[in-house]
Design an enzyme around this catalytic site. Structure first.
Site, mmCIF file in Angstrom:
data_model
loop_
_atom_site.group_PDB
_atom_site.id
_atom_site.type_symbol
_atom_site.label_atom_id
_atom_site.label_comp_id
_atom_site.label_asym_id
_atom_site.label_seq_id
_atom_site.Cartn_x
_atom_site.Cartn_y
_atom_site.Cartn_z
ATOM 1 N N TYR B 4 -13.344 -4.696 15.906
ATOM 2 C CA TYR B 4 -14.164 -4.014 14.892
ATOM 3 C C TYR B 4 -14.625 -4.948 13.771
ATOM 4 C CZ TYR B 4 -11.408 -0.017 16.741
ATOM 5 O OH TYR B 4 -10.776 0.910 17.512
ATOM 6 N N GLY B 48 -4.048 9.192 -9.459
ATOM 7 C CA GLY B 48 -4.592 8.644 -8.224
ATOM 8 C C GLY B 48 -4.252 7.178 -8.063
ATOM 9 N N PRO B 85 -21.133 6.880 -1.577
ATOM 10 C CA PRO B 85 -21.231 5.526 -2.127
ATOM 11 C C PRO B 85 -21.580 5.685 -3.601
ATOM 12 C CG PRO B 85 -23.053 6.003 -0.602
ATOM 13 C CD PRO B 85 -22.246 7.235 -0.695
ATOM 14 N N GLU B 110 9.321 16.881 -19.961
ATOM 15 C CA GLU B 110 9.788 15.615 -20.556
ATOM 16 C C GLU B 110 9.396 14.432 -19.675
ATOM 17 O OE1 GLU B 110 14.022 15.821 -21.125
ATOM 18 O OE2 GLU B 110 13.850 17.901 -21.789
#
Lengths: 233, 233
Positions: B4, B48, B85, B110
DNA sequence: CCAAAAGTGTTCGAATTACACCCATGA
DNA sequence: TCATGGGTGTAATTCGAACACTTTTGG
């Protein structure tokens, strides 16, 4: 400095799970291809390919489907994202699965064959590469679910169809018998169908009236908060 | 030759949409952080981060959540994959959104604060980076939907809870009033709750009986094909 | 004794299910 | 005229929606 430079990058693929309803055979088929490159060259696979740099995922799915099967303007929806390391032995590939339901038109049959793709009935699927089997399973469960709450059925039939054809379709999706009278009553009660004067006379002597789906009425229905709900166990 | 090799590779991220139910305030909050790196450093963001080479997507989501907020053992489910994109101005980043619903325990408050994360009520959300607002919207719609067909509610309360607490929770999820008697009738009819002898006496003089959710009964219910269905508008 | 929250039943209409016969027509 | 598939109605039941008062008890 290039941002995020310390993080690894991976290949992103899309895989297309296309279900087609064959109105003649009254069954649902899956669109498959024989993979043309390694690894797993020559094995059965979903139509899939890699996402290009300036392409959204949705667009990539459309392009890949057209490239591999010739089918155009198929509305697919994103289903799930598969990203286990090792799912593709060739490299780390994260694949976003898309699915769609279409009617198999005779013209599509030729097109698809010419492009080297195949429609295979659901009950006779070959082994598929990687995790494609799992993708198909998830897509099928999603199909049953969606069919309950959205008028997917109409997408799978020609513009003109009989109520018997529609009923057969729902029986194919749910793989069970459905009462004819209750089905008619319910489907007509939504008021999204229009009866035509024309009859389909190929499958019976008496003939069955054609109906068509009026999309604008369906939209109005949804706007009014009513929901299309075919509660088929 | 590397397989690939002619295809582009991209960053893969996971973003965690964590809804927390605050039993005292009877509202739902979203877990946010202030982003610690560029681009958009200092802006509000979902928790994230990027997926590591040998990590599944699910595991990446768990790790990222723990790293950024200290929360552990949160069961998240994959929601959707965002890959336009340009969605992240720093680079082409495909992000897989995960979401979960938890009860906000005092201890978590907390922990989360110590780690620089924040619980913000849904009706007072700040602007979020990139397409995170869109992710939250989708997650909220999914929450309402899931709450209808699965007993998500019980996950958001302590092991012992009163029916009034459960009712308030559903009112918070659907942001509407729900009839007390019908709700009790329905929820008890599933037979998945067990009434305890103990009463909660902080919020009323009379006190309200505690109940607990019996998971095994719920599983039996599902196996028998019955569905948990709280049909709230 | 009273304020505040918990708990409890019934009625009505709508929706869903089950079910069996007549109709139209071409061969 | 008959075989084939298309089309129709009703009764019984279940399910969801609306609705108001009594109970308990700490202060």
């Amino acid at each position: 400095m290039r941002l995020y430079s310390k993080y690894s990058r991976y290949l992103i693929a899309v895989d297309c799970i296309i279900f087609g309803y064959d109105i003649h055979e009254k069954n649902i088929k899956l669109l498959l291809i024989k993979r043309s490159f390694n690894p797993a060259k020559g094995k059965w696979s979903l139509a899939g390919g890699f996402v290009e740099p300036d392409e959204s995922l949705d667009n990539a799915a459309c392009r890949v489907l057209t490239d591999l099967t010739g089918l155009k303007n198929i509305y697919m929806k994103q289903l799930f994202c598969y990203g286990d390391p090792g799912r593709d032995p060739g490299a780390r590939v994260i694949s976003v699965a898309y699915s769609a339901l279409i009617k198999i038109k005779d013209i599509d049959k030729e097109l698809v064959t010419k492009n080297g793709a195949h429609w295979r009935p659901l009950n006779k699927l070959p082994d598929l590469i990687f995790d494609h089997q799992e993708m198909v399973g998830k897509a099928l469960r999603d199909l049953c679910f969606q069919a309950r709450i959205k008028p997917v059925g109409f997408e799978l039939l020609p513009a003109k169809f009989t109520l018997v054809q529609l009923l057969d379709l729902y029986r194919a999706v749910y793989r069970k018998d459905i009462d004819k009278r209750n089905f008619r009553k319910k489907i007509l009660s939504f008021g999204v169908l229009e009866k035509l004067d024309e009859k389909e006379k190929e499958t019976s002597k008496r003939g069955a009236y054609y109906y068509k789906f009026i999309k604008s009425r369906y939209k109005k229905l949804v706007e009014n908060g009513s929901s299309f709900n075919l509660d088929v166990g």
